[in-house]
Design a protein around this motif. Sequence first.
Motif, short mmCIF file in Angstrom:
data_model
loop_
_atom_site.label_atom_id
_atom_site.label_comp_id
_atom_site.label_asym_id
_atom_site.label_seq_id
_atom_site.Cartn_x
_atom_site.Cartn_y
_atom_site.Cartn_z
N LEU A 171 40.39 9.77 -52.38
CA LEU A 171 41.62 10.61 -52.74
C LEU A 171 41.42 11.96 -51.96
CD1 LEU A 171 40.85 10.19 -56.79
CD2 LEU A 171 42.68 9.23 -55.32
N ILE A 172 40.83 11.84 -50.81
CA ILE A 172 40.68 13.04 -49.97
C ILE A 172 41.96 13.47 -49.18
CG2 ILE A 172 40.20 11.80 -47.57
CD1 ILE A 172 37.83 13.61 -47.59
N ASN A 173 42.14 14.37 -48.43
CA ASN A 173 43.21 14.75 -48.04
C ASN A 173 43.25 14.54 -46.51
OD1 ASN A 173 42.56 17.54 -46.04
ND2 ASN A 173 41.35 17.59 -47.91
N SER A 202 51.82 18.59 -48.73
CA SER A 202 51.09 18.78 -47.51
C SER A 202 49.80 17.84 -47.01
CB SER A 202 50.84 20.43 -47.64
OG SER A 202 49.55 20.43 -46.93
N ARG A 204 47.32 18.84 -46.33
CA ARG A 204 46.21 19.50 -46.99
C ARG A 204 45.94 19.32 -48.47
NH1 ARG A 204 44.35 24.61 -43.26
NH2 ARG A 204 42.62 24.50 -44.93
N ASN A 205 47.14 18.55 -48.95
CA ASN A 205 46.74 18.12 -50.36
C ASN A 205 45.98 17.19 -50.42
OD1 ASN A 205 48.63 19.69 -51.08
ND2 ASN A 205 50.23 18.28 -51.86
N PRO A 206 44.96 17.10 -51.49
CA PRO A 206 44.18 15.89 -51.63
C PRO A 206 45.01 14.84 -51.99
CG PRO A 206 43.18 17.77 -53.10
CD PRO A 206 44.44 18.25 -52.29
N ASN A 207 44.59 13.56 -52.06
CA ASN A 207 45.38 12.36 -52.29
C ASN A 207 46.53 11.90 -51.24
OD1 ASN A 207 43.89 12.91 -54.51
ND2 ASN A 207 45.81 13.13 -55.97
N SER B 212 48.46 22.23 -55.63
CA SER B 212 47.51 21.01 -54.89
C SER B 212 46.97 20.10 -55.91
CB SER B 212 46.32 21.64 -54.26
OG SER B 212 46.83 22.63 -53.29
N PRO B 213 47.10 18.74 -55.70
CA PRO B 213 46.67 17.79 -56.26
C PRO B 213 45.14 17.81 -56.60
CG PRO B 213 48.12 16.81 -54.91
CD PRO B 213 48.18 18.07 -54.59
N TYR B 367 47.59 31.50 -51.85
CA TYR B 367 46.75 30.30 -51.18
C TYR B 367 47.24 30.08 -49.79
CZ TYR B 367 45.51 25.01 -50.30
OH TYR B 367 44.93 24.12 -49.86
N PHE B 473 37.90 15.22 -55.70
CA PHE B 473 37.17 13.95 -55.96
C PHE B 473 36.22 13.60 -54.88
CE2 PHE B 473 36.93 9.53 -56.11
CZ PHE B 473 36.42 9.29 -57.65
N ASP B 474 36.51 13.76 -53.63
CA ASP B 474 35.73 13.25 -52.60
C ASP B 474 34.19 14.01 -52.35
OD1 ASP B 474 37.90 15.30 -51.70
OD2 ASP B 474 36.53 15.44 -50.03
#
Lengths: 508, 538, 394
Positions: A171-173, A202, A204-207, B212-213, B367, B473-474
């Motif tokens: 789930l990292i960006n 983007s 930079r978004n997680p996931n 941001s998710p 942001y 989460f990471d």
Amino acid sequence: MPMPSCDVLVIGGGLNGLACATRLAQTGRKVTLVEAEPETGGATRALPDLAKGVKAPALAHLLWHLDPRVEKAMTLDRHGLAWAARDIATTVLSPLGPLTVTGAQTSGPDAMAWNRLYSRLTRMAERLEPFRRMAPPRLGGGNDWLALARHALGLRLLGAREFRDLLRLVLINAHDVATDELTDPRLRALLCFDATLGAWASPRNPNTLILWLDRLAGQVAGRKQSLSLPKGGLPALAAAMTAAARAAGVTIRTGARVARIDIAADRADGVTLQTGEMLSARIVVSAIGPKPTLLNLVGARHLDAGLVTRLRHQKARGATAKLHLALSAAPDFGTDLRARLLIAPDEQAVDLAFNPVKYGETPAAPVMELLLSSAFEPGHAPEGQHVLSANVQFAPHAPKDAFSAKTSLLAAAMAQLERAAPGIGALVTASDFLMPQDIEARFGMAGGSWHHGDLSVEQMLFLRPLPELSRYATPVAGLWLTGAGTHPGGLSGAAGWNAAEAIERAGA
Amino acid sequence: MIYDAVILGAGHNGLVTACYLARAGLSVCVVEKNGWIGGAAVSRELTPGFTYSNCSYVSSLFRPEIMRDLELPKHGLQILPYEGGAVFMENGDTLGMFRDHDANRREFARHSPRDAEAYDIYARDVLRHCRFIRPMLLRTPPDPARFRPRDLAELAWLGRQLTGQSERQIAEMIRFWTMSISDYLDHYFESPVIKAYLAVSAIIGTALGPMSPGSAYVLLHHYMGDVDGNIGAWGFARGGMGAITAALAASLRAAGGEIRVSAGVETILVQNGRAVGATLSNGDEVRAQRVISNMDVKRTMLTHVAEAELPADYLASVKKFKTRGSSGKLNIALDAAPVFPALPEGSPALKGDLHFTDSIERMERAYDDWKSGHFSADPFQDVMIPTMIDPTMAPPGKHFMSCFVQYAPPKIEGRDWTDADRDAFGQTCLDQIERHAPGFKDRVLHVEIRTPRELEAEVGLTEGNIFQGELTFDQLLFNRPVPGYAQYRTPIRDLWICGASTHPGGGVMGAPGRNAAAEILRDMRLAPKDMSDAYAVL
Amino acid sequence: MTATSLHRQPLAETPFHPRTSALNRLHNWGAWAGYRTAGCYGDTVMEHTAIRNAASLYDITPMIKYRITGPDAAAYLDRLTVRNVSNLAEKAVHYTAWTDDAGQMMDDGTLFRLGPQDFRLCCQERHLPWLRDSAWGFDVVIADETESVAALALQGPTSAAVLRACGFDIDGLKPFRMAEFAFAETNLLISRTGFTGDLGYELWIPPAQALALWDHLMMQGAPFGLMPVGSDAVMLARTEAGFLTANLDFIPAQQALREDRSRSPLELGLGWMVDWNKGPFTGRRALLAERETGGRWALVGLDIPGNVSAEGAILYHRKTAEAGFITAACWSPTLKRNLALAQVQARHADCRDLWVEIYALRELQYVKLMLPVRATPRPFFAPERRRATPPPAF
């Protein structure tokens, strides 16, 4: 009630609809497929000619995935599918000079690092790939536990180190992985671009890394991670699948737009076309997307209110515009045109191009993916001329001002092209530019989203398109969903195949 | 003497660990680089007569189990619930918050009748997620890549927690954990100002925007605490946040523990792969059976441990651990209460949190500035005036105002902050308040401006990250801080980590400190003393 | 400004407040849906007696009222609620319920058909988001008119006589019907509905005319024993009638924090109102499935020995295994019975060998009782006068 005219009626002749129809026909069902447009193919169908002799590629211009089950069972090679190019390289255009990448191979200071990263992530992607070829697991039980256990074990067999790494990365960006592992801005840009291609996100978004893993899980005609271009472009793939479907006994009716799905005695029992003609069927499968299928063709009255609300809130945000240019001569990008070209100088450029889209505005410096199909083989444009198709990122799906958004994004895209290939503007003889809402209008995709709804983690796997719709069945008995809006998304045919399998298992 | 344990850093987590170990009979010494204790839970008098909570400023997450176990109320800790709150809007209107349910509903209804009612559904849904996560806070995460009985048992426990819910609810939860707060709020609300108000908790301290998710999880992180069982409520520590660490220190001393200030660690001593003590900035050396670091994992490993002592893999993972700071802080001494013309005199709103950001778009643009390496031109501020409730922090009639600011990057365009940058940042924040409270600046007696640079220099938070590591989460659960080392241990035997870099993260929770103590005692095969079971979620 | 006024006065006042506050001898107020309402004016026993013996006036303005209008209003309500709305005649009212997708009770309430395309839905809890979301695809407008309609419940044996004395001819008005009357230059709507199980009416009027109506009723009603009553007396009346109340006898699905707390209408004994043949409505598929497999719970009416109210008690099977719990209970002064509503596990719906454990507080000490219970049909109280048309004078 009259006898149903067929066992299965499939709505939508995109690749998933064709795959689903074929499999159901191959197992002895009488299948009719209705397609609203004059041609089958959906996102891969040929667009009207841009200019005399110039064939604009369809919305989709390259193939990342072709489900091996579909390819094999539909014997697409026998129906005319051949390849103009396999293992197509990507060239990142940059002020530092172009950098060409083919799979794990590249040059420059990061060649080794890229190779390591690509190989590591590919190993993970390959362990995730089997999940694409099955209906999503159910959280509450009723799973094919054997297959699930096998796939889960496959993940664990990566070894403790890589398994842990996978849990960290899943789930990292994309941006952090790119900057942690790479120094060459062009490679960082490539990773970030490909992780967000076709997504409303983007880097930079997680996931977002998982979206790249999904791409890395792809295979085409026996080769893994092989970006491919069929001979004749993607419309030729649609033609081969159409031929295969016909050969399997599918009746295909084009120019037949469905006005509604008919429901009687709590069951879907056919469709009514816009002409008023009624086609009855034991089951109806829709490949045109969960939103239009349920909200428009079925209608709120036949559905529970909560489902309608959740469906309305399902995110469908196309963020990619499509640009087609007919060119009087070869443009000079300073590199071999037989590659996928990226205009994305670094990871920040990809991120910055997304910022305005969040607010319904357009970027001043979009990032772009270019393909000149005419460079790979003749037939796409008259001798000496070219056709360029570009995915322009990012574009707002709901611009604050639709007209100015379109003109300003087009101007920005042309400026980017001019910088990358000075003089290209003067070569343009015809052009076509589709914003996400144009894509929605032309292809019926909700929000102009390639995947009929964002392919994002919260709408993936057993959450796709919604938890209660994730196994291809709908609350309306006899009505099933397939297409890019269902797991696993995309136009590989996997969703169609999985849906057909689910229908068979249900004995429908 | 050789202590049973030396703890590096007198922040709240270090003190919590120290207290539990001391109560279990260990000889414990806490060393602290500053001349005062508290880390980021600190009260300081920087201008005469005014006490600042100059880092963290409100309390909700601090585990009540710890307060009881360590008898913190007896040692002076008191948590005051606060009331009200307001968002000042660009159009001159406000969105007020009230403790009374129906007053709050009627105020929300001025902005959207539908949203006013949707709020109850939203609150119920978020509370469901809180109930799921709370039991995990006082447990050590399993290592999913190992097959030891304890890991398998813990994984099974997690599985049971999950499957104890309906299929629908599990799906809702996974969606919530992975979504952006903006998308999540869109399911419930239509009013921009209501969405902006509710999104606040999702960005506090976070290097994420509301779009941001993963930001919805951060919201949950701020909602899962309680004040006396009132889940999601926040309160002031009477006397400032330093009251928490002061009570901990008193509890520690009562249990026989020792604290040395102005004694920062220089090097963690490692012999034959075992941590045996530390050398200190004052020239001392402390020897101990085990060394427990309350510093974040990066500072611990990259600054105070010789690189050769660490496996390359681990070192690489530590370097990848993300600690980007995103917050700044203004601490202000006021000659008199500020006057906000949009609020009537005596409004309860002033006894709560005050915001000036009335849309998610403005938050997200703030942001965007951070991403580009700038502090936000139109920042989000969470402003509190604790002295509206707490009589101990300022002279009568005068006030302490705490302004928490998003976003401030760890570096300005890749270079270090300068004093001029800091002052410009402070001015931007003061100007924003002045716009809504004319004459405010004239009442300012003293301002302390803190950017990530100051937070790092003073408190030791790498890059000024207030959670000792980002909450994505990471970097959560078994990934925190390093996959394979999420159980408070490190590759060096007898070197432990007990700060917010570890599960369950930051927010003045005390849970990492308590969990670390539990692991250490377990490792010593000692039964924890005075460690009550986590309160059941009924 | 609002921010302070809401702080100083978090509870709103109904349009009748100038009168009710003057009459409230005990200043006994409670919060009801954000309004300040009388719990008891002076003596709950006498107020309950008025409900059963003469006539009572109860301010029901806080009742949540949604107005639903538009060409698709009936179709919308058919999709929303479990009953058949197309069959609901104009100027008629029915008791109804609605559920979520899973067939779990959102709320119950009364639906008034004011015109062919004009409805009022009255309920205990707020549901605007659900009602609005459900409206997608329907040509309807949904508005909250709670604050723009004042309402009074006039209940009791002499209530018809009070109305006649006021000049309103309600002789032909059948139960669950309504009629409009001119009053103080406005339209007064009177429906023959109520929450006491007795003969009674509810009166709906714009807030501006609320006090005039109150005064008129109180003056003309005095010879008939009319007295204002508070919530305590009304709740006693509803319990002895055996009516359900949201958040007391069931938790509305959208408020249930614990997933297992919600209930289906079938589990609450409301299966009779579900129209299975009217076509799709929200929750229908789930309820059909539940009808096949059976629910988890059953709502039962209980008769309990002795005279100690079983409020808050737990039910046991064979005195040992927990089998359910009491949701409402009272010693009924009217029926001279010890009554209760209870939720029991479905397999104990017949109440055989069920026992109730009551902790009776007697001078600071709890006395524990373990008593056998007997199922008894609801409504517990349904006198002839409730349905008689024309209504009797007392």
